[in-house]
Scaffold this active site. Structure first.
Site, PDB file in Angstrom:
ATOM      1  N   LYS A  13       0.834  -1.209   0.000  1.00  0.00           N
ATOM      2  CA  LYS A  13       0.000   0.000   0.000  1.00  0.00           C
ATOM      3  C   LYS A  13       0.868   1.260   0.000  1.00  0.00           C
ATOM      4  CE  LYS A  13      -2.092  -1.076   3.914  1.00  0.00           C
ATOM      5  NZ  LYS A  13      -1.509  -2.356   4.294  1.00  0.00           N
ATOM      6  N   ARG A  88      -9.293   0.768   9.120  1.00  0.00           N
ATOM      7  CA  ARG A  88      -8.921  -0.609   9.418  1.00  0.00           C
ATOM      8  C   ARG A  88      -9.996  -1.331  10.222  1.00  0.00           C
ATOM      9  NH1 ARG A  88      -2.931   0.398   9.142  1.00  0.00           N
ATOM     10  NH2 ARG A  88      -1.811  -1.532   9.461  1.00  0.00           N
ATOM     11  N   ARG A 127      12.096  -5.972   4.422  1.00  0.00           N
ATOM     12  CA  ARG A 127      11.827  -4.571   4.100  1.00  0.00           C
ATOM     13  C   ARG A 127      12.697  -3.591   4.894  1.00  0.00           C
ATOM     14  NH1 ARG A 127       5.655  -2.525   4.613  1.00  0.00           N
ATOM     15  NH2 ARG A 127       5.805  -2.914   6.837  1.00  0.00           N
ATOM     16  N   ARG A 161      11.617  -1.269  10.304  1.00  0.00           N
ATOM     17  CA  ARG A 161      10.578  -0.981  11.287  1.00  0.00           C
ATOM     18  C   ARG A 161      10.657  -1.970  12.428  1.00  0.00           C
ATOM     19  NH1 ARG A 161       4.949  -0.024   8.255  1.00  0.00           N
ATOM     20  NH2 ARG A 161       4.255  -1.156  10.095  1.00  0.00           N
ATOM     21  N   ARG A 172      -0.260  -8.717  13.508  1.00  0.00           N
ATOM     22  CA  ARG A 172      -0.806  -7.735  12.558  1.00  0.00           C
ATOM     23  C   ARG A 172      -1.702  -8.423  11.524  1.00  0.00           C
ATOM     24  NH1 ARG A 172       4.755  -5.428  10.927  1.00  0.00           N
ATOM     25  NH2 ARG A 172       3.732  -4.110   9.404  1.00  0.00           N
TER      26      ARG A 172
HETATM   27  P1  AMP Z   1       1.098   0.499   9.115  1.00  0.00           P
HETATM   28  O1  AMP Z   1       2.269   1.392   8.906  1.00  0.00           O
HETATM   29  O2  AMP Z   1      -0.102   0.935   8.350  1.00  0.00           O
HETATM   30  O3  AMP Z   1       1.424  -0.958   8.906  1.00  0.00           O
HETATM   31  O4  AMP Z   1       0.686   0.638  10.657  1.00  0.00           O
HETATM   32  C1  AMP Z   1       1.587   0.288  11.699  1.00  0.00           C
HETATM   33  C2  AMP Z   1       0.831   0.112  13.011  1.00  0.00           C
HETATM   34  O5  AMP Z   1       0.167   1.345  13.369  1.00  0.00           O
HETATM   35  C3  AMP Z   1      -0.297  -0.920  12.975  1.00  0.00           C
HETATM   36  O6  AMP Z   1       0.177  -2.234  13.211  1.00  0.00           O
HETATM   37  C4  AMP Z   1      -1.195  -0.408  14.105  1.00  0.00           C
HETATM   38  O7  AMP Z   1      -0.643  -0.720  15.377  1.00  0.00           O
HETATM   39  C5  AMP Z   1      -1.114   1.103  13.930  1.00  0.00           C
HETATM   40  N1  AMP Z   1      -2.133   1.614  12.972  1.00  0.00           N
HETATM   41  C6  AMP Z   1      -1.912   2.211  11.772  1.00  0.00           C
HETATM   42  N2  AMP Z   1      -3.063   2.572  11.180  1.00  0.00           N
HETATM   43  C7  AMP Z   1      -4.054   2.196  12.029  1.00  0.00           C
HETATM   44  C8  AMP Z   1      -5.473   2.274  11.985  1.00  0.00           C
HETATM   45  N3  AMP Z   1      -6.113   2.815  10.932  1.00  0.00           N
HETATM   46  N4  AMP Z   1      -6.170   1.784  13.056  1.00  0.00           N
HETATM   47  C9  AMP Z   1      -5.560   1.256  14.108  1.00  0.00           C
HETATM   48  N5  AMP Z   1      -4.212   1.134  14.218  1.00  0.00           N
HETATM   49  C10 AMP Z   1      -3.457   1.593  13.188  1.00  0.00           C
END
Ligand code: AMP
Length: 216
Positions: A13, A88, A127, A161, A172
């Site tokens: 994404k 989400r 990554r 990360r 996740r």
């Molecule tokens: P991402 O970079 O999108 O993979 O997000 C990393 C982490 O941030 C996720 O594993 C969640 O802990 C938190 N996170 C990001 N976006 C959301 C969301 N829309 N709702 C809840 N938690 C989020």
């Protein structure tokens, strides 16, 4: 045009959102990036979410909805938003609908990226990103250039990360299947859903997305 990129962690994404920013001048709104920025700058909210993120759990709806609202209201934009990693949960999806209505915008498409779990584990554990501009690299498919400098900005500070490890990834993925995948049915019922194969080369996936957007 306002779109959502929907898919499990590692579906690509962020990579595709960056290409859309570059090629169509759209604005990327990534709640993951916003939360990491809050964590890195040590705000109260950042401290609150750090453990949740490290475990691979979802942060509460009120926090992410608040972040999106703040960015939607402050962004001065005509070309549209890419919601990356948001919504989400069904609650977040409802809130986004309300929010867009209140700022006089509409959702044009939800792009669901089709991938499989094995590919996700492989992608995520390989990554890294440029610490300066956020360009995404992958040890296998897109390694960091041999001179050790980012091909976009020339910086040489790369990060992995902290939640890109197998334990947190497992959580996740579980969170994705439990709480996020119901959004596929939700947006399908609204007639907004478009599937795009997410497993090919970056440019192939980008072409699939472009085809959807150009036919809206
Ligand atoms: P991402 O970079 O999108 O993979 O997000 C990393 C982490 O941030 C996720 O594993 C969640 O802990 C938190 N996170 C990001 N976006 C959301 C969301 N829309 N709702 C809840 N938690 C989020």
């Amino acid at each position: 045009m306002n779109i959502i990129l929907l898919g499990p962690p590692g579906a690509g994404k962020g990579t595709q959102a960056r290409l859309l920013v570059e090629r169509r001048g759209m604005v990327q709104l990534s709640t993951g990036d916003m939360l990491r920025a809050a964590k890195d700058s040590g705000t109260e909210m950042g401290k609150k979410v750090a453990d949740v993120m490290a475990r691979g759990d979802l942060v509460t709806d009120d926090i992410v909805i608040g972040l999106i609202e703040e960015h939607l209201r402050s962004a001065d934009d005509d070309t549209g938003f890419i919601f990356d990693g948001f919504p989400r949960t069904l609650g977040q999806a409802d809130a986004l609908g309300d929010l867009l209505g209140r700022v006089g915008r509409r959702l044009d498409a939800v792009i669901a990226m089709e991938v499989n779990d094995e590919a996700l584990v492989e992608r995520i554990t390989a990554r890294s990103t440029c610490g300066n501009c956020g360009e995404v690299y992958n040890d296998i498919t897109k390694p960091i250039p041999e001179d050790g400098k980012c091909s976009v900005c020339g910086a040489s500070d790369f990060k992995r990360r902290s939640d890109d490890n197998e334990d947190s990834l497992k959580q996740r993925l579980l969170e994705y299947y439990k709480k996020t995948s119901p959004l596929i049915g939700y947006y399908h019922a609204k007639g907004d859903l478009h599937w795009v194969p997410g497993l090919g080369e970056i440019e192939e996936v980008a072409s699939g997305i472009a085809r959807v957007l150009d036919n809206l």
